[in-house]
Motif scaffolding. Structure first.
Motif, PDB file in Angstrom:
ATOM      1  N   ASP A  45      37.578  38.666  40.530  1.00 28.45           N
ATOM      2  CA  ASP A  45      38.881  39.005  39.954  1.00 28.45           C
ATOM      3  C   ASP A  45      39.367  38.783  38.479  1.00 28.45           C
ATOM      4  O   ASP A  45      39.811  37.814  38.637  1.00 28.45           O
ATOM      5  CB  ASP A  45      39.760  38.665  41.263  1.00 28.45           C
ATOM      6  CG  ASP A  45      41.182  39.024  41.164  1.00 28.45           C
ATOM      7  OD1 ASP A  45      41.395  40.130  40.572  1.00 28.45           O
ATOM      8  OD2 ASP A  45      42.068  38.705  41.828  1.00 28.45           O
ATOM      9  N   LYS A  47      41.818  39.510  35.571  1.00 25.74           N
ATOM     10  CA  LYS A  47      42.778  40.239  34.826  1.00 25.74           C
ATOM     11  C   LYS A  47      42.720  40.040  33.244  1.00 25.74           C
ATOM     12  O   LYS A  47      42.901  38.704  32.889  1.00 25.74           O
ATOM     13  CB  LYS A  47      43.979  39.974  35.358  1.00 25.74           C
ATOM     14  CG  LYS A  47      43.995  40.062  37.049  1.00 25.74           C
ATOM     15  CD  LYS A  47      44.141  41.389  37.243  1.00 25.74           C
ATOM     16  CE  LYS A  47      44.333  41.451  38.832  1.00 25.74           C
ATOM     17  NZ  LYS A  47      43.766  42.547  39.355  1.00 25.74           N
ATOM     18  N   GLN A  79      41.627  34.047  41.255  1.00 23.37           N
ATOM     19  CA  GLN A  79      41.772  35.183  40.071  1.00 23.37           C
ATOM     20  C   GLN A  79      41.674  34.389  38.809  1.00 23.37           C
ATOM     21  O   GLN A  79      41.993  33.553  38.647  1.00 23.37           O
ATOM     22  CB  GLN A  79      43.283  35.654  40.326  1.00 23.37           C
ATOM     23  CG  GLN A  79      43.564  36.826  39.374  1.00 23.37           C
ATOM     24  CD  GLN A  79      44.872  37.137  39.434  1.00 23.37           C
ATOM     25  OE1 GLN A  79      45.907  36.517  39.597  1.00 23.37           O
ATOM     26  NE2 GLN A  79      45.109  38.508  39.299  1.00 23.37           N
ATOM     27  N   GLN A  81      42.804  34.904  34.865  1.00 23.62           N
ATOM     28  CA  GLN A  81      43.622  35.620  33.713  1.00 23.62           C
ATOM     29  C   GLN A  81      43.212  35.253  32.602  1.00 23.62           C
ATOM     30  O   GLN A  81      43.063  34.245  32.275  1.00 23.62           O
ATOM     31  CB  GLN A  81      44.911  35.384  34.114  1.00 23.62           C
ATOM     32  CG  GLN A  81      45.624  35.951  35.391  1.00 23.62           C
ATOM     33  CD  GLN A  81      47.189  35.451  35.732  1.00 23.62           C
ATOM     34  OE1 GLN A  81      47.665  34.999  34.980  1.00 23.62           O
ATOM     35  NE2 GLN A  81      47.611  35.943  36.599  1.00 23.62           N
TER      36      GLN A  81
END
Length: 87
Positions: A45, A47, A79, A81
């Motif tokens: 995941d 981003k 996640q 980032q």
């Protein structure tokens, strides 16, 4: 604001994008950045911040940079980032 579990600054080489056809280089560079971060941060995941996209495409899709410096943060939910690291 949620604190990240781990944070790293990576210099990601984009040489593979340079070997692609000229018209595909920007798209391949974005895929390479995402794959690099997924492998090194151990998460699927990922981003990417808009600043990374703008840096890759600032001279057009055919003239991508040879490398890019990115700050990646991994959070508790897995996640990752990433944003452009200031120099």
């Amino acid at each position: 604001m949620v604190e990240p579990l781990k944070e790293h600054v990576y210099v990601i080489p984009l040489r593979d994008a340079k070997r692609a056809p000229r018209w595909k280089r920007g798209k391949i560079a974005m895929k390479d950045i995402r794959a690099f971060l997924a492998r090194h941060m151990k998460s699927e995941d990922v981003k990417l911040d808009q600043s990374i996209n703008e840096k890759i495409w600032e001279r057009g899709g055919e003239k991508t940079p040879g490398k890019i410096r990115v700050r990646a943060m991994k959070f508790e939910d897995g996640q990752v980032q990433a944003e452009l690291a200031e120099e």
